[in-house]
Motif scaffolding. Structure first.
Motif, mmCIF file in Angstrom:
data_model
loop_
_atom_site.group_PDB
_atom_site.id
_atom_site.type_symbol
_atom_site.label_atom_id
_atom_site.label_comp_id
_atom_site.label_asym_id
_atom_site.label_seq_id
_atom_site.Cartn_x
_atom_site.Cartn_y
_atom_site.Cartn_z
ATOM 1 N N ASP A 28 6.869 -5.348 -10.947
ATOM 2 C CA ASP A 28 5.634 -6.136 -10.988
ATOM 3 C C ASP A 28 5.115 -6.448 -9.597
ATOM 4 O O ASP A 28 3.904 -6.487 -9.364
ATOM 5 C CB ASP A 28 5.870 -7.459 -11.731
ATOM 6 N N VAL A 29 6.035 -6.716 -8.688
ATOM 7 C CA VAL A 29 5.627 -7.042 -7.331
ATOM 8 C C VAL A 29 5.139 -5.794 -6.604
ATOM 9 O O VAL A 29 4.090 -5.799 -5.966
ATOM 10 C CB VAL A 29 6.795 -7.677 -6.551
ATOM 11 N N LEU A 30 5.929 -4.738 -6.716
ATOM 12 C CA LEU A 30 5.599 -3.499 -6.004
ATOM 13 C C LEU A 30 4.243 -2.950 -6.427
ATOM 14 O O LEU A 30 3.507 -2.376 -5.610
ATOM 15 C CB LEU A 30 6.684 -2.442 -6.260
ATOM 16 N N LEU B 220 22.603 2.783 -7.712
ATOM 17 C CA LEU B 220 22.300 1.670 -8.617
ATOM 18 C C LEU B 220 21.273 0.731 -7.996
ATOM 19 O O LEU B 220 20.354 0.249 -8.674
ATOM 20 C CB LEU B 220 23.584 0.908 -8.943
ATOM 21 N N ALA B 221 21.425 0.468 -6.703
ATOM 22 C CA ALA B 221 20.499 -0.430 -6.014
ATOM 23 C C ALA B 221 19.066 0.063 -6.143
ATOM 24 O O ALA B 221 18.150 -0.703 -6.459
ATOM 25 C CB ALA B 221 20.883 -0.570 -4.542
ATOM 26 N N ALA B 222 18.886 1.352 -5.913
ATOM 27 C CA ALA B 222 17.545 1.924 -5.965
ATOM 28 C C ALA B 222 16.925 1.705 -7.337
ATOM 29 O O ALA B 222 15.765 1.280 -7.458
ATOM 30 C CB ALA B 222 17.601 3.409 -5.637
ATOM 31 N N GLN C 75 13.604 -4.372 -11.276
ATOM 32 C CA GLN C 75 13.411 -5.810 -11.103
ATOM 33 C C GLN C 75 12.094 -6.147 -10.425
ATOM 34 O O GLN C 75 11.460 -7.143 -10.752
ATOM 35 C CB GLN C 75 14.554 -6.395 -10.263
ATOM 36 N N ASN C 76 11.716 -5.341 -9.452
ATOM 37 C CA ASN C 76 10.576 -5.706 -8.624
ATOM 38 C C ASN C 76 9.326 -4.913 -8.921
ATOM 39 O O ASN C 76 8.381 -4.903 -8.129
ATOM 40 C CB ASN C 76 10.949 -5.572 -7.138
ATOM 41 N N LEU D 25 24.245 2.527 -3.643
ATOM 42 C CA LEU D 25 22.878 2.913 -3.276
ATOM 43 C C LEU D 25 22.091 3.429 -4.474
ATOM 44 O O LEU D 25 20.919 3.087 -4.655
ATOM 45 C CB LEU D 25 22.922 3.988 -2.186
ATOM 46 N N ILE E 165 17.890 -0.490 -9.853
ATOM 47 C CA ILE E 165 17.751 -1.902 -10.234
ATOM 48 C C ILE E 165 16.606 -2.541 -9.462
ATOM 49 O O ILE E 165 15.831 -3.323 -10.007
ATOM 50 C CB ILE E 165 19.086 -2.641 -10.006
ATOM 51 N N PHE E 166 16.508 -2.189 -8.189
ATOM 52 C CA PHE E 166 15.403 -2.707 -7.371
ATOM 53 C C PHE E 166 14.065 -2.325 -7.981
ATOM 54 O O PHE E 166 13.162 -3.149 -8.116
ATOM 55 C CB PHE E 166 15.520 -2.154 -5.958
#
Lengths: 212, 212
Positions: A180-182, A169-171, A177-178, A167, A173-174
DNA sequence: TGCCCGACCAACCGGCCGGTCAGCAGCCAT
DNA sequence: ATGGCTGCTGACCGGCCGGTTGGTCGGGCA
């Protein structure tokens, strides 16, 4: 003359300036567009040298990719080293790690993207293990930290430590990675504030989203 | 004869069997190797037709990629529709959403990977918006749900709803993207058990990792 | 029956790909 | 001066790329 695929240089770091320029160009272009989408000519142009000169220093395109990956992975030292000696509660250490992790990705975006890209590429691929190794180091260090927190009663003992690690790491990396989108979602206010994001996420992970 | 880049078919779904075979092949190969690494010949072979026939149905390689992406994105209906009418607490709905989300990715891996791949590719790229649209739908539906939970007092009011949303999506996407890597870590036991993973993650998010 | 039209394909095109090679500038030891 | 060595390059190669072309085939329709 056999088709050996061994790596030419062991310590490839900075034998001469042009090599590190080539590596930097490769890192930048591979991370931005992916392995197949980048031509050797493009790398040569970006590095300010000739394509033939790249082949003078690296055996093949794949070798260059491997070297760039290795170079990036080497620079990822265990982020927990500094954190461990900082003293304080495990909760605090977890937040410090997350902070350092996201800041590390932010300040070396090409390296990070190169590794992450390789991580989620088709298995069986050469070089995947290099990307995994850096990933694994952080993962297992974090898991150990979580276990310690569980042992001394600071963290709940009924949770899978690996899930907690995932969790965290996920938070991060998310977010990386994202980003630009967010950024252009009106609901999102934290796109330019990684520190604030990590703080909020830490708070959620530690205490939950239900009122206590 | 002008170099228009508009999309040929609006409803591209299943006008004839060969088109859907081409789309399926494109989806599979693009998602696995990336746009640049896949040749039209390879797609034709996978689809059991000729390269020229693909160009009979699609104007260019990029058009085919766009169509495959659109096809994948269309199939992602708002996952919250079924969840919303299920009644129950917001917490329960959040877990149900996560469950449905991860199951959806698991049962359509090619579609999911295709979209995720496009999401983290260089901005400015055509087709990015298609990938974003499906992503945005889930993101904003989830955020609304979280807000509702905050309003009725079921969830803490001092947390950024977008951050909560990001965490839920991050946990799922991380699991899906890195499953191959996670699987061979000895610490990880949940690699083949998405349902259990979601349960653990939901428990962490709702109640935190600190003892109450 | 003759014809038309869309689906389909083998063969081909120019161009760029990864990779090779003969050789050149500079520099140091002789 | 000179011969070799190093770092480097322009020109080139075969092959595969995305994309085109000329034409076959078969079913609807007159």
């Amino acid at each position: 003359m056999a088709k050996t695929v061994s790596v030419k240089k062991v310590a490839v770091k900075e034998c001469c300036p042009v090599v590190s320029r080539i590596l930097a160009a490769a890192e930048k272009l591979f991370s931005k567009h992916g392995f197949a989408a980048v031509s050797m000519s493009a790398i040569a142009k970006e590095a300010g040298t000739s394509k033939a000169n790249i082949y003078h220093h690296f055996r093949a395109k794949d070798d260059l990719h491997q070297a760039a990956l290795r170079f990036a992975a080497e620079s990822i030292k265990s982020l927990l080293e500094n954190v461990e000696e900082s003293g304080g509660t495990v909760s605090r250490k977890l937040e410090l790690f997350a902070q350092a992790h996201i800041e590390g990705m932010h300040s070396h975006p090409d390296m990070s993207r190169l590794i992450l890209r390789e991580l989620l590429t088709d298995s069986r691929k050469r070089g995947r293990e290099i990307a995994e190794s850096g990933f694994a180091r952080n993962f297992s260090a974090l898991t150990t930290l979580v276990r310690k927190g569980q042992k001394n009663g600071e963290l709940r003992k009924d949770l899978d430590p690996a899930a907690v690690t995932a969790l965290v790491l996920a938070a991060n990396i998310f977010f990386f990675q994202n980003n630009d989108v967010l950024r252009h979602y009106r609901e999102v206010t934290f796109a330019d504030d990684p520190e604030g994001y990590v703080k909020t996420v830490s708070e959620i992970l530690l205490n939950g989203i239900r009122p206590r």
